[in-house]
Scaffold this motif. Sequence first.
Motif, mmCIF file in Angstrom:
data_model
loop_
_atom_site.group_PDB
_atom_site.id
_atom_site.type_symbol
_atom_site.label_atom_id
_atom_site.label_comp_id
_atom_site.label_asym_id
_atom_site.label_seq_id
_atom_site.Cartn_x
_atom_site.Cartn_y
_atom_site.Cartn_z
ATOM 1 N N LEU A 160 0.836 -1.208 0.000
ATOM 2 C CA LEU A 160 0.000 0.000 0.000
ATOM 3 C C LEU A 160 0.868 1.254 0.000
ATOM 4 O O LEU A 160 0.576 2.245 -0.679
ATOM 5 C CB LEU A 160 -0.923 -0.018 1.210
ATOM 6 C CG LEU A 160 -1.865 1.189 1.357
ATOM 7 C CD1 LEU A 160 -2.801 1.263 0.154
ATOM 8 C CD2 LEU A 160 -2.682 1.086 2.648
ATOM 9 N N SER A 161 1.973 1.252 0.756
ATOM 10 C CA SER A 161 2.847 2.427 0.798
ATOM 11 C C SER A 161 3.489 2.683 -0.561
ATOM 12 O O SER A 161 3.567 3.823 -1.025
ATOM 13 C CB SER A 161 3.924 2.205 1.872
ATOM 14 O OG SER A 161 4.824 3.294 1.893
ATOM 15 N N ARG A 162 4.010 1.552 -1.195
ATOM 16 C CA ARG A 162 4.612 1.729 -2.518
ATOM 17 C C ARG A 162 3.598 2.247 -3.530
ATOM 18 O O ARG A 162 3.892 3.135 -4.355
ATOM 19 C CB ARG A 162 5.204 0.379 -2.985
ATOM 20 C CG ARG A 162 6.462 -0.033 -2.247
ATOM 21 C CD ARG A 162 7.190 -1.135 -3.027
ATOM 22 N NE ARG A 162 6.348 -2.293 -3.219
ATOM 23 C CZ ARG A 162 6.268 -3.344 -2.397
ATOM 24 N NH1 ARG A 162 7.015 -3.350 -1.275
ATOM 25 N NH2 ARG A 162 5.496 -4.384 -2.661
ATOM 26 N N CYS A 163 2.367 1.716 -3.501
ATOM 27 C CA CYS A 163 1.315 2.193 -4.441
ATOM 28 C C CYS A 163 0.985 3.666 -4.189
ATOM 29 O O CYS A 163 0.769 4.441 -5.145
ATOM 30 C CB CYS A 163 0.056 1.334 -4.278
ATOM 31 S SG CYS A 163 0.250 -0.361 -4.857
ATOM 32 N N GLY A 164 0.982 4.082 -2.909
ATOM 33 C CA GLY A 164 0.682 5.479 -2.602
ATOM 34 C C GLY A 164 1.739 6.412 -3.165
ATOM 35 O O GLY A 164 1.437 7.466 -3.730
ATOM 36 N N ARG A 165 3.050 6.005 -2.981
ATOM 37 C CA ARG A 165 4.121 6.861 -3.501
ATOM 38 C C ARG A 165 4.086 6.927 -5.043
ATOM 39 O O ARG A 165 4.293 7.983 -5.639
ATOM 40 C CB ARG A 165 5.476 6.310 -3.016
ATOM 41 C CG ARG A 165 5.723 6.548 -1.540
ATOM 42 C CD ARG A 165 7.190 6.277 -1.206
ATOM 43 N NE ARG A 165 7.551 4.893 -1.442
ATOM 44 C CZ ARG A 165 7.454 3.910 -0.536
ATOM 45 N NH1 ARG A 165 7.002 4.183 0.686
ATOM 46 N NH2 ARG A 165 7.832 2.678 -0.834
ATOM 47 N N THR A 166 3.803 5.780 -5.659
ATOM 48 C CA THR A 166 3.735 5.769 -7.130
ATOM 49 C C THR A 166 2.580 6.652 -7.633
ATOM 50 O O THR A 166 2.736 7.447 -8.577
ATOM 51 C CB THR A 166 3.547 4.330 -7.641
ATOM 52 O OG1 THR A 166 4.631 3.521 -7.156
ATOM 53 C CG2 THR A 166 3.513 4.301 -9.151
#
Length: 540
Positions: A378-384
């Motif tokens: 979820l964190s990686r998707c948010g940053r992307t």
Amino acid sequence: MAKIAALTNTAEFSVTELSAALKRTVEDAYGHVRVRGEITGFRGPHASGHCYFSLKDEGAKIEAVIWKGVHGRMRFKPQEGLEVIATGKLTTYPGSSKYQIVIEALEPAGVGALMALMEERKAKLAAEGLFDAARKQLLPYLPEVIGVVTSPTGAVIRDILHRLADRFPRRVLVWPVRVQGEGSAEQVAAAIDGFNALPPDGAIPRPDLLIVARGGGSLEDLWSFNEEIVVRAAAASMIPLIAAVGHETDVTLIDFAADKRAPTPTAAAEMAVPVRAELFVEVTGLSRRMMLCWQRGQERRRTELRAAARALPAAADLLALPRQRLDNASTALPRALRASSHAHQRRFAQASAGLTLNVLRAQLALAGHRLDAAGERLSRCGRTALRQRRERFDALAARLQTATLANLQARRHHLAREQERLQRLSERSRRALTVAIQQQRARIHHAGQLLGALSYRGVLARGFALVRDENGAALPTAASIAPGARLMLEFADGRIGAIAEGEPSARGVQPQTTAEPQAKPVRSAPAKRAAKSSDQGSLF
């Protein structure tokens, strides 16, 4: 010498004065005329709204003009090559030394011209598709409200109401209009548009059917129903429309645009509604046939029910097998309940054996690992997603800045063009004002010359004198001067006093007076010359 003097005394005219005199002569002699001729040189209204063309026949041609206001009120418009009768007044145009007729009314010359104009207008409207059969609507079978556009004082409305009362009384709304003469076409078109503009649920009900009716007459009398405004209003009507204009042999353009044409107004009423007595007979026959059909259907169903009842088995036979199956099931039910309880108890024991504390801890650890992995994803998707949104926002900001600069440059160019246009207009206005002032000065100068030519002081300058009494009033005849009256003689260069002597003769020549040195007044030499020349009379 006498001839030269006569020519010298002839009054001089300027070109403007002579043109004005000719203009007054023509307008006084031909104040109101009717001219028949063929229109030539007509190219439509000028940019100012005025119309300029010529009327000609076999031997001559006359210029014609129709002012903008008159052209807008004309029911019959001028067309190239059409023979017409023009009514107006003759006048002259000093700017080109020609005479012309200012037309106030225009009408076609005879029925042939009207028929030609009607055929031309018919072809034009047909080319636009106003007469297509696909545009025509079906008439309602039994309208609740019927709108009638006709004259309220004629026999047509009485015939329509009488025929509707005989066949099937309906509610009728009459829109009174003029059906002949000036302004009738506009009233008929306004009535059709007015009926169509009524709201369906308003205080005045919207008609389900319209009838435009008029009695018979000549082609000129029926011409209002050949006007484009009436034909276009009939073609644009959303309410079905019946045209009943004239008798059966009369044909107008509204007949082609209407949804239905009636040969007479009475026939239009017959097309609008059916005969109520015939409807009663038809409804009675249909109701009788419906009752007979219902009775036959009921009898057929009753027969089928009896046959089905005879084929059905008895109630005891139908319930025997279900009753036996119920007894068997009730006998086997206790044993089945005990067997089901033992089976569920064994399954519960097997499941409870696997639910220990270590198993629960392992499951909790597995769930924690899954939760940590999901959080990382979820964190990686948010940053992307944030990076993609920021890049899109930067691209939009760059496009917005470019568009803003382009719009600002376009507005600057537009303002520069408008400033140049304003400068050109101001220069043209200054030149026009200068020309207007010069024209007005020329007119004032010409008027001053005309005033000087008509002034009596010009007559005094040629050697004449004006005789006044002691109160300053002009004396036109010798008979109005009493002996011994004090006079005032006005010359071109001044005034002198004088006293009248003797009695006036029958011819206006002063008789010789009796010499009385003691009572004779002393006069100056100019006064004596004025007395000797008094037989010339006065121009005033």
